[in-house]
Design an enzyme around this catalytic site. Structure first.
Site, PDB file in Angstrom:
ATOM      1  N   GLU A 367      48.592  26.363  35.228  1.00 22.20           N
ATOM      2  CA  GLU A 367      47.934  27.150  36.274  1.00 22.20           C
ATOM      3  C   GLU A 367      46.829  27.994  35.657  1.00 22.20           C
ATOM      4  OE1 GLU A 367      49.252  30.541  39.605  1.00 22.20           O
ATOM      5  OE2 GLU A 367      50.762  29.237  38.683  1.00 22.20           O
ATOM      6  N   ASP A 369      44.353  31.183  37.067  1.00 20.79           N
ATOM      7  CA  ASP A 369      44.371  32.102  38.219  1.00 20.79           C
ATOM      8  C   ASP A 369      43.197  33.063  38.293  1.00 20.79           C
ATOM      9  OD1 ASP A 369      46.838  31.221  39.089  1.00 20.79           O
ATOM     10  OD2 ASP A 369      47.963  32.853  38.157  1.00 20.79           O
ATOM     11  N   GLU A 371      43.199  36.244  40.988  1.00 19.46           N
ATOM     12  CA  GLU A 371      43.908  36.933  42.062  1.00 19.46           C
ATOM     13  C   GLU A 371      43.191  38.257  42.332  1.00 19.46           C
ATOM     14  OE1 GLU A 371      48.492  35.336  41.611  1.00 19.46           O
ATOM     15  OE2 GLU A 371      47.984  37.323  40.806  1.00 19.46           O
TER      16      GLU A 371
END
Length: 553
Positions: A367, A369, A371
């Site tokens: 993953e 990311d 955010e």
């Protein structure tokens, strides 16, 4: 390339630009070929008759013929009524195009590829910038183009090129320089037309040859209309050289919803080739030349809280007390460069989290990311980044942004190649995570990932560690998306679209991209002034010693 040979013949003739210029744009109110064009080749096979109102080009076994506009244009709307070669036109090509001179030319093409009697013509379109084309779309027409005259139009302005047939748009080529796609906007072009033999490729790939017993072949022209910015002596007749501020509606013309619907009808029913879907021809990478959420993503949860509007150009996610929403890419990638323009939840966004990330399935997932952690009105968002490999993360860096991410759209990019992951904001790198397998640090390189985005409630931790809760009286909260661009190695049926499965040897610059000294300096500026957390300096969190990559990097 037979077409280039033909066009080089035309370019060999002298250019003549008339001395008259109209104040802002020119408009041939009454078409007159004697005034507006010159026949440049064909030894008499091109003829102007009917007091300048009709022009014919003919082709026999010895030669074809062609003409060009007397004016050069830098942006314009060019209309031509044409009646194509009737009967058995196999092997012949009739053209209408704009082109600049030189070896790094710009060009906008209509080409009509003949066929056997009863079989439809192929209408071939293309756009070249600085000598680079490969942007073909082809169509069959919904009428017989040899039975009567039909109007073919090129609209060329700084924002887009629109190809229309009898007023119906069949193709739009937008200015996508923002994602690195070249667009013709700096080189003046003339209008050209020709009729010539190309039976080595024109009809069924060259299998069907020209039947010279049917010669001479003849195409007819009338109604040439030119509304354009004329280029003469190094200057445009339009203010500022770009046509801005003029009265010509074509200079800012775009497709309204009705026109877009008509274009979709044509493309659904009559398009027979589109370079944007030809993965065999472009096996290395995919590139969404024109972002379209309807084509590229699917909304996966939220019970209608995710919406795609503006003919696929805009996507919104919303959050209320019952649920958030989210979407994912239709493609999986094994390395890529993913851009998304986002406008975050405005006002009091405390407790909300908006995400943009790549992720593989399974319990040992990879993953990457972005955010965005909301905050009280007036307080900045926190931008949280992380990298997981085989289910293991703990590689957080957090930032405040140097602008208000709710006031307008900003571009957030994940660049992922075998050597590094680079996070950028509006082109400025904020973080680099290098492949440090040499010191035992895991790096995501074996698991294909999709792009995901979501808007959800996380008021148990998102804002000040959960101290500030979501104010549901402000719901629904909405985040907006546009400009999704994917340049990537697509993973499908267990295989990568890139050679060797790794992206090595492809032409995408992102596959070997690294930060040059200027980019490194910009990243240092961001990290010095806007980084608020770095796992590599958190000795309390790692009392047994910081991760190895923190020293090796």
């Amino acid at each position: 390339n037979t077409r280039n040979i033909d066009k080089s013949l035309k370019m060999a003739h002298s250019y003549f630009l008339p001395l008259f210029l109209y104040l802002i744009v020119i408009s041939s109110v009454s078409a007159n070929f004697q005034r507006d064009v010159e026949i440049t080749w064909g030894d008499g096979r091109g003829q102007i008759t009917n007091n300048g109102e009709l022009l014919t080009l003919s082709l026999d076994k010895s030669s074809g013929s062609g003409f060009q506009s007397k004016n050069e244009y830098l942006f314009g709307k060019i209309d031509m009524q044409m009646k194509l070669v009737p009967g058995n036109s196999a092997g012949t090509v009739t053209t209408l195009y704009l082109k600049s001179p030189g070896t790094t030319w710009d060009e906008i093409d209509f080409e009509f590829l003949g066929n056997l009697s009863g079989d439809p013509y192929t209408l071939h379109t293309n756009v070249y910038t600085q000598g680079k084309g490969d942007k073909e779309q082809q169509f069959k027409l919904w009428f017989d183009p040899t039975a009567d005259f039909h109007t073919y139009t090129i609209i060329w302005n700084p924002q887009r090129i629109i190809f229309t047939v009898d007023g119906t748009p069949i193709r739009e080529f937008k200015n996508m320089e923002s994602v690195g796609t070249l667009f013709p906007k700096n080189q003046p072009m003339r209008m050209y037309s020709s009729l010539w033999n190309a039976d080595d490729w024109a009809t069924r790939g060259g299998l069907v040859k020209t039947d010279w017993s049917k010669a001479p072949f003849t195409a007819s022209y009338r109604g040439f209309n030119q509304e354009a910015c004329v280029w003469s002596n190094g200057k445009s007749s339009c203010p500022n050289g770009s046509g801005q501020g003029t009265t010509g509606s074509w200079l800012s013309q775009e497709l309204d919803s009705t026109a877009q619907e008509r274009m979709r009808w044509v493309q659904k029913n009559y398009m027979i080739y589109n370079y944007c879907t030809d993965t065999k021809r472009f096996p290395q990478v995919i590139s969404s030349v024109s972002a379209n959420f309807q084509r590229d993503v699917e909304i996966t949860w939220g019970d209608g809280r995710g919406q795609i509007t503006n003919n696929g150009e805009l996507l919104t996610l919303s959050l209320d007390k019952s649920s958030g929403s989210g979407f994912q890419s239709k493609n999986e990638y094994l390395f890529g460069k993913i851009d998304m323009q986002m406008k975050l939840v405005p006002g009091n966004s405390a407790g909300t989290v908006t995400t943009l990330y790549l992720k593989s399935p399974g319990t040992t997932w990879d993953e990457i990311d972005f955010e965005f952690l909301g905050n009280l009105s007036g307080d900045p968002y926190t931008l949280h980044t992380n990298v997981y490999t085989q289910g293991k993360g703990d590689k957080e860096q957090q930032f405040k942004l140097w602008f208000d991410p709710t006031a307008d759209f900003h571009t957030y990019t994940i660049l992922w190649n075998p050597q590094r992951i680079i996070f950028t904001v509006d082109g400025t790198p904020i973080r680099e995570f290098k492949n440090m397998e040499s010191v035992g640090t895991l790096f995501p390189k074996n698991q294909p990932m999709r792009m995901y985005s979501s808007l959800w409630n996380a008021d148990d931790w998102a804002t000040r560690g959960g101290l500030v809760k979501t104010d549901w009286s402000k719901a629904p909260f909405t985040a907006s998306y546009r400009g999704f661009n994917q340049e990537a190695c697509v993973w499908s049926n267990g295989k990568s679209s890139c050679p060797n499965g790794s992206g090595q040897g492809t032409t995408g610059s992102w596959l070997s991209q690294e930060l040059d000294s200027t980019a490194q300096e910009r990243m240092r500026w961001v990290q010095k002034n806007y980084m608020i957390y770095n796992y590599c300096t958190d000795t309390k969190r790692f009392p047994q010693g910081l991760p190895k990559e923190c020293f090796a990097a």
